[in-house]
Scaffold this active site. Sequence first.
Site: not given
Ligand code: HEM
Length: 319
Positions: A62, A66, A94, A194
Amino acid sequence: MASNSFFLLHVLVMFSLASMALSDSLSPSFYNHVCPEALPAIKRVVEDAVRKERRMGASLLRLHFHDCFVNGCDASILLDKTATIDSEKTAIPNNNSIRGFDVIDKIKSEVDKCCGRSIVSCADIVAVAARDSVVALGGPTWEVPLGRRDSTTASRTKANNDIPPPTLDLPALINSFKKQGLNEKDLVALSGGHTLGFAQCSTFRNRIYNDTNIDSTFASQRKANCPRSGGNTNLAPLDPTPALFDSKYFSNLVSKKGLLHSDQALFNGGQTDNLVKKYSTNLGSFSKDFAESMIKMGNIKPLTGNQGQIRVNCRKVNV
Ligand code: HEM
Ligand SMILES: *[C@@H]1O[C@H](CO)[C@@H](O)[C@H](O)[C@H]1NC(C)=O
Ligand SMILES: *[C@@H]1O[C@H](CO)[C@@H](O)[C@H](O)[C@H]1NC(C)=O
């Protein structure tokens, strides 16, 4: 005389070709000669970190996303706040959410030790750490194009504007990715990130209490650890297997069990339904497309040649 100026012209052409090669594009072999130890060192530290905590692999993936969505993949996300640095770390997507900075610091110090000097950029470290994290959690591998340099600026405003929030519907998601040069296939494949990691209650509360395109048993299960008020930081996995790179994220969407509103938007009667369906039963094609789209995302607006700098400390601009 004529042959002299021809020679000069020739030299000029060669020079501009060489500087184009330096400044234009990234290459997987960028560090092969100057420090062949660099990539193995990154891999070791990532594997150690993921062994200690599986979620760290998700967090490092992630971090790269970002970074790239805010002014390109230039490690701007790593800069701490100062009088002149408008740190991205406290931007809405973030703040109290993005993780992995300590691991990046550890990688940077290991790599610099192995190379005997600071020649590997923080932006390249973030890109390689994302790849190694995916591999450590059972996902596909790919060659990471390298040669990014590090920014001397950051922008909290841009982070707030350019990182998509989980409240978006499909057209807005498509638009957000399009602004970065990424298409609908990239959106779906990369959202497959995800398949790893967790989200906090505050990011999916609205979905589980208010959305109608949600499996009711799944909604009840999630409500148990995400009350209507309070418990904002309580975690839920983004798919049923948050430490394994698999196709469950997509099969979950087909069953209306997407955790984020933006996840379910990819399978909600729109033009991305078919691709979600395909990935839900075809891990091979998801893996292949994910790797391709990761390379595309990693190529967003890199600083190259003599732009930017190679930071000594990933958290600070060199003095
Ligand atoms: C398409 C639009 C996207 C949205 C709206 C989005 C939104 C989010 C949100 C809200 C979270 C949870 C954050 C939290 O609660 O602290 C999250 C987690 C995550 N996102 Fe996304 N995301 C998107 C795309 C992506 C992309 C493109 C990737 C990587 C290729 C990605 C990888 C991740 C990962 C791996 C997590 C988990 C992180 C952790 O457990 O520390 N996301 N995302
Ligand atoms: C970031 O989170 C902290 C709590 O850890 C809070 O005090 C601060 O106001 C937040 N910053 C912004 C800009 O929202
Ligand atoms: C659900 O939607 C209603 C009406 O828009 C709103 O007042 C309420 O705060 C929402 N509930 C949650 C948990 O987001």
